[in-house]
Design a protein around this motif. Structure first.
Motif, PDB file in Angstrom:
ATOM      1  N   ILE A  37       0.825  -1.210   0.000  1.00 10.06           N
ATOM      2  CA  ILE A  37       0.000   0.000   0.000  1.00 10.06           C
ATOM      3  C   ILE A  37       0.861   1.263   0.000  1.00 10.06           C
ATOM      4  O   ILE A  37       0.559   2.231  -0.695  1.00 10.06           O
ATOM      5  N   LEU A  38       1.964   1.247   0.754  1.00  9.77           N
ATOM      6  CA  LEU A  38       2.834   2.425   0.796  1.00  9.77           C
ATOM      7  C   LEU A  38       3.717   2.515  -0.433  1.00  9.77           C
ATOM      8  O   LEU A  38       3.915   3.596  -0.984  1.00  9.77           O
ATOM      9  N   SER A  39       4.243   1.381  -0.871  1.00 11.70           N
ATOM     10  CA  SER A  39       5.144   1.422  -2.028  1.00 11.70           C
ATOM     11  C   SER A  39       4.393   1.785  -3.311  1.00 11.70           C
ATOM     12  O   SER A  39       4.977   2.370  -4.217  1.00 11.70           O
ATOM     13  N   ASP A  40       3.108   1.479  -3.387  1.00  3.94           N
ATOM     14  CA  ASP A  40       2.331   1.842  -4.572  1.00  3.94           C
ATOM     15  C   ASP A  40       2.124   3.346  -4.693  1.00  3.94           C
ATOM     16  O   ASP A  40       1.846   3.858  -5.779  1.00  3.94           O
ATOM     17  N   MET A  41       2.269   4.081  -3.594  1.00  2.00           N
ATOM     18  CA  MET A  41       2.115   5.539  -3.620  1.00  2.00           C
ATOM     19  C   MET A  41       3.389   6.233  -4.113  1.00  2.00           C
ATOM     20  O   MET A  41       3.342   7.411  -4.459  1.00  2.00           O
ATOM     21  N   LEU A  42       4.494   5.519  -4.117  1.00  2.00           N
ATOM     22  CA  LEU A  42       5.768   6.112  -4.532  1.00  2.00           C
ATOM     23  C   LEU A  42       5.858   6.190  -6.047  1.00  2.00           C
ATOM     24  O   LEU A  42       5.214   5.417  -6.761  1.00  2.00           O
ATOM     25  N   LEU A  49      13.243   0.805  -3.828  1.00  2.00           N
ATOM     26  CA  LEU A  49      12.757   0.123  -2.626  1.00  2.00           C
ATOM     27  C   LEU A  49      12.735  -1.387  -2.834  1.00  2.00           C
ATOM     28  O   LEU A  49      13.163  -2.148  -1.964  1.00  2.00           O
ATOM     29  N   LYS A  50      12.272  -1.822  -4.003  1.00  2.00           N
ATOM     30  CA  LYS A  50      12.219  -3.255  -4.283  1.00  2.00           C
ATOM     31  C   LYS A  50      13.622  -3.865  -4.287  1.00  2.00           C
ATOM     32  O   LYS A  50      13.846  -4.937  -3.721  1.00  2.00           O
ATOM     33  N   ILE A  51      14.578  -3.191  -4.889  1.00  5.76           N
ATOM     34  CA  ILE A  51      15.958  -3.685  -4.917  1.00  5.76           C
ATOM     35  C   ILE A  51      16.530  -3.738  -3.503  1.00  5.76           C
ATOM     36  O   ILE A  51      17.191  -4.711  -3.127  1.00  5.76           O
ATOM     37  N   ALA A  52      16.268  -2.710  -2.694  1.00  3.50           N
ATOM     38  CA  ALA A  52      16.766  -2.697  -1.311  1.00  3.50           C
ATOM     39  C   ALA A  52      16.179  -3.863  -0.516  1.00  3.50           C
ATOM     40  O   ALA A  52      16.894  -4.535   0.238  1.00  3.50           O
TER      41      ALA A  52
END
Length: 159
Positions: free
Chosen positions: A74-79, A87-90
């Protein structure tokens, strides 16, 4: 790269399916013999347990590749898209490092030390049972590295 990843996924899926089939057959033999026969084989419970463990070990790498682990998005979809990729790579790097850490510690702590022990009913060396930790976390590290490469090169091979 896409062809390699597809072949890798197919191999892991087929091995997990063979383990699942063996698990189901073992449980069915156990249930049938306990219900209808005056005796039951003692090896079926251990076989079911070990096949289940290896099924999870091989299926885990497929779950990484198909993005089927539980995640909160939910939070990553707002980025923005670039921030999502970073973020996905991290996250993938953190998961690969954690899996590598468990892989290294499980090698010394279980798989190599337990080589003298044998299972109760099947009399197989326990190193093969504890070796599932090596298989599971080794395949996870490999799958996370593949996923990092695919995210960096913007390739999507999900089915």
């Amino acid at each position: 790269m896409k062809k390699f990843v597809k072949v890798y996924n197919d191999i892991m899926t087929y091995i997990a399916l063979v383990c699942l089939l063996g698990f189901v057959i073992s449980v069915l033999i156990q249930v049938f013999s306990r219900t209808f026969l005056p005796f039951f084989p003692s090896w079926t419970e251990e076989a079911a347990r070990y096949l289940f463990i290896y099924m999870v070990a091989f299926g885990g790498s497929v779950a990484v590749r198909k993005n089927e682990y539980v995640g909160v998005e939910i939070l990553s979809d707002m980025l923005p898209e670039k921030a999502q990729r970073i973020l996905k790579i991290a996250i993938l790097i953190a998961l690969a490092v954690f899996s590598g850490y468990v892989l290294i510690n499980s090698t010394m702590g279980f798989a190599l030390i337990k080589y003298r022990m044998v299972s109760t009913a099947m009399q197989i060396p326990m190193q093969y049972v504890y070796g599932s930790l090596l298989v599971f976390f080794g395949l996870l590290v490999f799958s996370y590295i593949l996923e990092i490469i695919l995210v960096l090169t913007k390739q999507d091979t999900r089915e």
